[in-house]
Scaffold this motif. Structure first.
Motif, PDB file in Angstrom:
ATOM      1  N   LEU A   1      44.962 -46.448  62.286  1.00 39.28           N
ATOM      2  CA  LEU A   1      45.953 -47.510  62.088  1.00 39.28           C
ATOM      3  C   LEU A   1      47.395 -47.011  62.169  1.00 39.28           C
ATOM      4  CD1 LEU A   1      43.978 -49.068  59.151  1.00 39.28           C
ATOM      5  CD2 LEU A   1      44.585 -50.342  61.191  1.00 39.28           C
ATOM      6  N   ASP A   2      47.598 -45.699  62.421  1.00 37.92           N
ATOM      7  CA  ASP A   2      48.944 -45.154  62.417  1.00 37.92           C
ATOM      8  C   ASP A   2      49.821 -45.733  63.526  1.00 37.92           C
ATOM      9  OD1 ASP A   2      48.273 -43.582  60.301  1.00 37.92           O
ATOM     10  OD2 ASP A   2      47.783 -41.818  61.512  1.00 37.92           O
ATOM     11  N   ILE A   3      49.197 -46.214  64.586  1.00 34.50           N
ATOM     12  CA  ILE A   3      49.986 -46.738  65.713  1.00 34.50           C
ATOM     13  C   ILE A   3      50.875 -47.900  65.279  1.00 34.50           C
ATOM     14  CG2 ILE A   3      48.158 -48.326  66.488  1.00 34.50           C
ATOM     15  CD1 ILE A   3      49.040 -47.705  69.366  1.00 34.50           C
ATOM     16  N   LEU A   4      50.404 -48.709  64.331  1.00 39.40           N
ATOM     17  CA  LEU A   4      51.219 -49.827  63.849  1.00 39.40           C
ATOM     18  C   LEU A   4      52.468 -49.340  63.132  1.00 39.40           C
ATOM     19  CD1 LEU A   4      48.605 -52.405  62.509  1.00 39.40           C
ATOM     20  CD2 LEU A   4      50.140 -52.656  64.457  1.00 39.40           C
ATOM     21  N   ALA A   5      52.301 -48.335  62.295  1.00 43.78           N
ATOM     22  CA  ALA A   5      53.448 -47.814  61.548  1.00 43.78           C
ATOM     23  C   ALA A   5      54.485 -47.210  62.494  1.00 43.78           C
ATOM     24  CB  ALA A   5      52.966 -46.767  60.537  1.00 43.78           C
ATOM     25  N   VAL A   6      54.008 -46.415  63.455  1.00 46.64           N
ATOM     26  CA  VAL A   6      54.930 -45.791  64.413  1.00 46.64           C
ATOM     27  C   VAL A   6      55.646 -46.852  65.245  1.00 46.64           C
ATOM     28  CG1 VAL A   6      55.050 -44.289  66.437  1.00 46.64           C
ATOM     29  CG2 VAL A   6      53.563 -43.665  64.505  1.00 46.64           C
ATOM     30  N   THR A   7      54.887 -47.843  65.705  1.00 49.55           N
ATOM     31  CA  THR A   7      55.486 -48.921  66.509  1.00 49.55           C
ATOM     32  C   THR A   7      56.516 -49.696  65.693  1.00 49.55           C
ATOM     33  OG1 THR A   7      53.390 -49.132  67.698  1.00 49.55           O
ATOM     34  CG2 THR A   7      54.976 -50.919  67.947  1.00 49.55           C
ATOM     35  N   ALA A   8      56.233 -49.963  64.411  1.00 47.99           N
ATOM     36  CA  ALA A   8      57.163 -50.709  63.558  1.00 47.99           C
ATOM     37  C   ALA A   8      58.465 -49.945  63.379  1.00 47.99           C
ATOM     38  CB  ALA A   8      56.514 -50.975  62.197  1.00 47.99           C
ATOM     39  N   ILE A   9      58.379 -48.616  63.184  1.00 49.45           N
ATOM     40  CA  ILE A   9      59.598 -47.820  62.999  1.00 49.45           C
ATOM     41  C   ILE A   9      60.437 -47.833  64.279  1.00 49.45           C
ATOM     42  CG2 ILE A   9      60.473 -45.477  62.631  1.00 49.45           C
ATOM     43  CD1 ILE A   9      58.052 -44.997  60.813  1.00 49.45           C
ATOM     44  N   VAL A  10      59.778 -47.566  65.393  1.00 49.89           N
ATOM     45  CA  VAL A  10      60.506 -47.521  66.669  1.00 49.89           C
ATOM     46  C   VAL A  10      61.129 -48.885  66.986  1.00 49.89           C
ATOM     47  CG1 VAL A  10      60.279 -47.182  69.163  1.00 49.89           C
ATOM     48  CG2 VAL A  10      59.081 -45.654  67.571  1.00 49.89           C
ATOM     49  N   ALA A  11      60.371 -49.970  66.749  1.00 43.85           N
ATOM     50  CA  ALA A  11      60.867 -51.308  67.063  1.00 43.85           C
ATOM     51  C   ALA A  11      62.083 -51.666  66.225  1.00 43.85           C
ATOM     52  CB  ALA A  11      59.753 -52.334  66.833  1.00 43.85           C
ATOM     53  N   THR A  12      62.057 -51.357  64.947  1.00 43.40           N
ATOM     54  CA  THR A  12      63.193 -51.690  64.078  1.00 43.40           C
ATOM     55  C   THR A  12      64.433 -50.887  64.458  1.00 43.40           C
ATOM     56  OG1 THR A  12      62.255 -50.142  62.454  1.00 43.40           O
ATOM     57  CG2 THR A  12      61.882 -52.493  62.069  1.00 43.40           C
ATOM     58  N   VAL A  13      64.248 -49.631  64.866  1.00 42.26           N
ATOM     59  CA  VAL A  13      65.389 -48.820  65.296  1.00 42.26           C
ATOM     60  C   VAL A  13      65.977 -49.391  66.587  1.00 42.26           C
ATOM     61  CG1 VAL A  13      66.099 -46.556  66.187  1.00 42.26           C
ATOM     62  CG2 VAL A  13      64.642 -46.706  64.148  1.00 42.26           C
ATOM     63  N   LEU A  14      65.125 -49.762  67.531  1.00 44.11           N
ATOM     64  CA  LEU A  14      65.603 -50.257  68.836  1.00 44.11           C
ATOM     65  C   LEU A  14      66.369 -51.564  68.707  1.00 44.11           C
ATOM     66  CD1 LEU A  14      62.546 -49.469  71.164  1.00 44.11           C
ATOM     67  CD2 LEU A  14      64.750 -48.269  71.024  1.00 44.11           C
ATOM     68  N   VAL A  15      65.990 -52.424  67.751  1.00 48.30           N
ATOM     69  CA  VAL A  15      66.706 -53.698  67.611  1.00 48.30           C
ATOM     70  C   VAL A  15      67.846 -53.605  66.593  1.00 48.30           C
ATOM     71  CG1 VAL A  15      64.673 -55.035  68.259  1.00 48.30           C
ATOM     72  CG2 VAL A  15      65.113 -54.560  65.828  1.00 48.30           C
ATOM     73  N   GLY A  16      68.127 -52.386  66.127  1.00 52.10           N
ATOM     74  CA  GLY A  16      69.269 -52.184  65.242  1.00 52.10           C
ATOM     75  C   GLY A  16      69.004 -52.461  63.778  1.00 52.10           C
ATOM     76  N   GLU A  17      67.750 -52.704  63.395  1.00 48.70           N
ATOM     77  CA  GLU A  17      67.404 -52.931  61.983  1.00 48.70           C
ATOM     78  C   GLU A  17      67.123 -51.583  61.317  1.00 48.70           C
ATOM     79  OE1 GLU A  17      67.456 -55.593  60.231  1.00 48.70           O
ATOM     80  OE2 GLU A  17      67.591 -57.220  61.674  1.00 48.70           O
ATOM     81  N   TYR A  18      68.166 -50.752  61.236  1.00 45.01           N
ATOM     82  CA  TYR A  18      67.973 -49.378  60.764  1.00 45.01           C
ATOM     83  C   TYR A  18      67.633 -49.307  59.270  1.00 45.01           C
ATOM     84  CZ  TYR A  18      72.911 -50.090  59.567  1.00 45.01           C
ATOM     85  OH  TYR A  18      74.095 -50.592  59.071  1.00 45.01           O
ATOM     86  N   ILE A  19      68.117 -50.296  58.491  1.00 49.35           N
ATOM     87  CA  ILE A  19      67.753 -50.308  57.068  1.00 49.35           C
ATOM     88  C   ILE A  19      66.270 -50.601  56.907  1.00 49.35           C
ATOM     89  CG2 ILE A  19      68.120 -51.463  54.845  1.00 49.35           C
ATOM     90  CD1 ILE A  19      70.995 -51.964  55.668  1.00 49.35           C
ATOM     91  N   ALA A  20      65.768 -51.560  57.692  1.00 47.99           N
ATOM     92  CA  ALA A  20      64.335 -51.860  57.661  1.00 47.99           C
ATOM     93  C   ALA A  20      63.518 -50.649  58.098  1.00 47.99           C
ATOM     94  CB  ALA A  20      64.028 -53.046  58.563  1.00 47.99           C
ATOM     95  N   ALA A  21      64.035 -49.891  59.085  1.00 46.43           N
ATOM     96  CA  ALA A  21      63.327 -48.693  59.547  1.00 46.43           C
ATOM     97  C   ALA A  21      63.166 -47.688  58.415  1.00 46.43           C
ATOM     98  CB  ALA A  21      64.073 -48.057  60.717  1.00 46.43           C
ATOM     99  N   LEU A  22      64.262 -47.504  57.638  1.00 43.78           N
ATOM    100  CA  LEU A  22      64.185 -46.556  56.518  1.00 43.78           C
ATOM    101  C   LEU A  22      63.220 -47.065  55.442  1.00 43.78           C
ATOM    102  CD1 LEU A  22      65.405 -43.863  55.500  1.00 43.78           C
ATOM    103  CD2 LEU A  22      66.952 -45.236  54.103  1.00 43.78           C
ATOM    104  N   VAL A  23      63.196 -48.379  55.216  1.00 40.86           N
ATOM    105  CA  VAL A  23      62.271 -48.937  54.226  1.00 40.86           C
ATOM    106  C   VAL A  23      60.830 -48.744  54.668  1.00 40.86           C
ATOM    107  CG1 VAL A  23      61.534 -51.048  53.062  1.00 40.86           C
ATOM    108  CG2 VAL A  23      63.966 -50.605  53.382  1.00 40.86           C
ATOM    109  N   VAL A  24      60.559 -48.888  55.979  1.00 37.43           N
ATOM    110  CA  VAL A  24      59.205 -48.647  56.485  1.00 37.43           C
ATOM    111  C   VAL A  24      58.811 -47.188  56.269  1.00 37.43           C
ATOM    112  CG1 VAL A  24      57.738 -48.592  58.537  1.00 37.43           C
ATOM    113  CG2 VAL A  24      59.295 -50.507  58.168  1.00 37.43           C
ATOM    114  N   VAL A  25      59.753 -46.282  56.512  1.00 35.37           N
ATOM    115  CA  VAL A  25      59.476 -44.857  56.257  1.00 35.37           C
ATOM    116  C   VAL A  25      59.177 -44.630  54.776  1.00 35.37           C
ATOM    117  CG1 VAL A  25      60.484 -42.542  56.242  1.00 35.37           C
ATOM    118  CG2 VAL A  25      60.829 -44.034  58.218  1.00 35.37           C
TER     119      VAL A  25
END
Length: 628
Positions: free
Chosen positions: A66-90
């Motif tokens: 299931l790790d692919i979902l987590a990796v995809t979520a981090i990359v997607a949030t960074v690409l759309v500029g939601e960097y705070i959400a990216a850190l929360v996912v981490v």
């Protein structure tokens, strides 16, 4: 404070993630907010890359997780500029792993207690000196000093007059056990308030406590098949999540919507729920005096349809008691019992112990034999007081006294025949008492879904039938050899099958059943390779308790898994309409993780076992010396 620092060092990645977040707050307040996006994004992508390496390795081994979902979520949030959400996912990923580890440590507390209490040192008495040695340096025959409240380092025999021992870590019995000179004391027991001397009868490696520790180590390292449920859900859950996120993006035309859905699709609940529940179940079983060799055993217990029992020592106490003496040809009861007990001193049969104890209870002196020899499975011949005494089965005695005649016995009884100097001297009758809570245990198993029961025994059909009738067991196979028992269990249609036996003579059939349960943990029983579970206290009702724990554990594991799935899917559907911003969604997913862990931790039990007793446990007899 020290505890907080210890946790911070143990879960350093969580600490680092929080530190990055605090640094971002400081920079934003100082007017350097532009740097925050680069710091958060760079750190999030670094963690995603680290996670992706492990994911690729798993995929190359054919394991789609299931790790692919987590990796995809981090990359997607960074690409759309939601960097705070990216850190929360981490933070969610690192925090979820930390919470899982913390929950596992909490759930394994009872299992770890056995390991941490393992005796390490001993005080050996050499002449007038007391020498401190490690437990593995103790040899059989060494005299050891055990001080007040110390742990007995090896299995030994009490040399001092008397003491009390806390055997709760071995047997589950909370009441201290009184010991007198000559009694066996188990390694891992805690001495009372008086220093005592004991004589080692086993090395540390062969002692009871180390055998149990070996079982615990095996149990803690095992992985239940149901844990792979999360992996079986991996592909469909991943495809559904990515498809939903893509549809939300396509309909809205906003790539941010893709990230908002995926931050709620991170799979931590699926990964955490089952392991925490099964380790909690094993911990609860240990707390109830049952060592389970893995979560897979709990899964089999939960689905069991048939329970098969050995008779002697399992459904009965395994220690026949004298119920009648029938002398012949001028012998009286006292004389007959006296010569039988004197001859039986040289026999290893369980009935010999019963006859000797009966003579001692009546104050009869035992005479030392001039010579003695035992005929395996038949009886013993000895020269006692100048007379040749033959004790054993009817056919064996009749070879020495042709006029011997069978005596009448009631159902459940067995006869021991005696000849003295070639003359038939009579018979003694013994009966193996049924365990007081055996019937209640079978009734409890039926309530738990184990509707089929069977008894296998090497005893005669009449004795076996009597015991089975008392307990309501309809399927009985008597006169069984070990191979016959294996064949009977293999032919049972209603599976999975639980086989309950003494763990020594029943080793082959314990291995043949889906779940083999060894009773009593005596000697080799505790280390039996063939048993799936070992009951540490001589109490058959723990069989029903083990099934109950298995059912509760699987139910809680599946409930926790589905709770994570349902909540995550529900939140994803809401997020698909743009209602939940990415940062808020990431925070909500953290709450889902916590709820899932708390739900799985219910498998530990606690108040569930401390509350109202089950019908089986309500009639449990008080056992004062369960494994001596």
């Amino acid at each position: 404070m020290a505890r907080v620092l210890k946790l911070a060092r143990r879960y350093w990645l969580v600490t680092l993630t929080i530190g990055i977040g605090l640094l971002g707050i400081v920079l934003a307040l100082s007017g350097a907010g532009a740097a925050v996006q680069w710091i958060f994004s760079g750190y999030a992508l670094a963690v995603a890359a680290w996670q992706a390496v492990g994911m690729v390795r798993d995929i190359l081994r054919g394991h789609w997780g299931l790790d692919i979902l987590a990796v995809t979520a981090i990359v997607a949030t960074v690409l759309v500029g939601e960097y705070i959400a990216a850190l929360v996912v981490v933070l969610m990923l690192t925090g979820g792993a930390a919470l899982e580890d913390y929950a596992n440590r909490r759930a394994k507390r009872e299992l770890d207690a056995l390991l941490t209490r393992s005796p390490q040192h001993a005080h050996r008495i050499d002449g007038d000196e007391i020498v401190e040695v490690t437990a593995d340096q103790v040899k059989i025959g060494d005299v050891l000093l055990v001080r007040p409240s110390e742990i007995v380092p090896v299995d030994a025999t009490l040399r001092s007059r008397e003491t009390t021992m806390d055997e709760s870590s071995i047997t589950g019995e909370s009441v201290p056990v009184e010991k007198r000179a000559g009694d066996r004391v188990l390694s891992g027991s805690v001495n009372g308030q008086a220093a005592v001397e004991v004589v080692a009868e086993a090395s540390a490696a062969n002692s009871q406590y180390q055998q149990i520790v070996a079982l615990v180590t095996e149990a803690a390292a095992s992985k239940a098949p149901v844990v792979r449920l999360a992996d079986r859900y991996a592909v469909p859950f991943t495809v559904f999540s990515l498809a939903l996120a893509a549809v939300a993006w396509w309909i809205s035309g906003d790539p941010v919507r893709f990230a908002e859905v995926l931050v709620l699709a991170t799979p931590c609940p699926l990964l955490i729920a089952a392991p925490v529940a099964f380790i909690g179940g094993m911990s609860r079983a240990a707390k109830n005096g049952v060592i389970v060799k893995g979560g897979g055993v709990l899964e089999q217990l939960s689905a069991a349809k048939t329970a098969v029992f050995d008779k002697t020592g399992t459904l009965t106490h395994g220690s026949p008691t004298l119920v009648a003496i029938r002398p012949e040809h001028g012998f009286d009861e006292t004389e007959l019992l006296g010569v039988v007990a004197s001859a039986e001193q040289y026999s290893s049969h369980v009935l010999a112990t019963s006859m000797i104890q009966a003579a001692k209870d009546r104050g009869l002196p035992l005479t030392e034999a001039e010579w003695a020899r035992e005929a395996a499975t038949n009886g013993v011949t000895a020269k006692v007081g100048g007379r040749e005494v033959v004790v054993g089965k009817f056919a064996f005695v009749r070879e020495h006294a042709p006029e011997a005649k069978r005596t009448e016995i009631a159902p459940g009884e067995l006869a021991i025949y005696v000849a003295v100097d070639g003359r038939f001297a009579g018979a003694l009758l013994a009966s193996d008492r049924l365990r007081e809570n055996a019937k209640a245990t079978l009734e409890r198993l039926d309530e738990l879904g184990v509707h089929h029961t069977m008894m296998l025994t090497g005893d005669a059909a009449a004795t076996a039938g009597h015991i089975a009738a008392e307990l309501g067991i309809t399927r009985v196979r008597a006169d069984c050899l070990p191979a016959d028992k294996v064949q009977e269990v293999a032919g049972i249609a209603e599976r999975p099958v639980i086989m309950v036996g003494d763990g020594v003579n029943d080793a082959p059939v314990l291995a043949a059943a889906e779940v083999g349960i060894a009773m009593g943990a005596r000697g080799a029983t505790a280390a039996s390779e063939s048993a799936s579970a070992v009951i540490l206290v001589d109490d058959i009702s723990r069989t029903a308790k083990a099934v109950e724990i298995g059912r509760d554990t699987v139910r809680i594991a599946l409930q926790s898994i589905w709770l994570g799935i349902v909540v995550s899917v529900g939140l994803m559907l809401v997020a698909a309409f743009g209602v939940i911003p990415a940062t808020v969604g990431a925070l909500l997913q953290e709450v889902v993780d916590l709820v899932t862990i708390l739900a799985a931790l219910r498998a530990i039990g606690g108040r569930l076992d401390a509350g109202a007793s089950s019908p089986a446990s309500a009639s449990v007899e008080r056992v004062t010396a369960t494994t001596g």
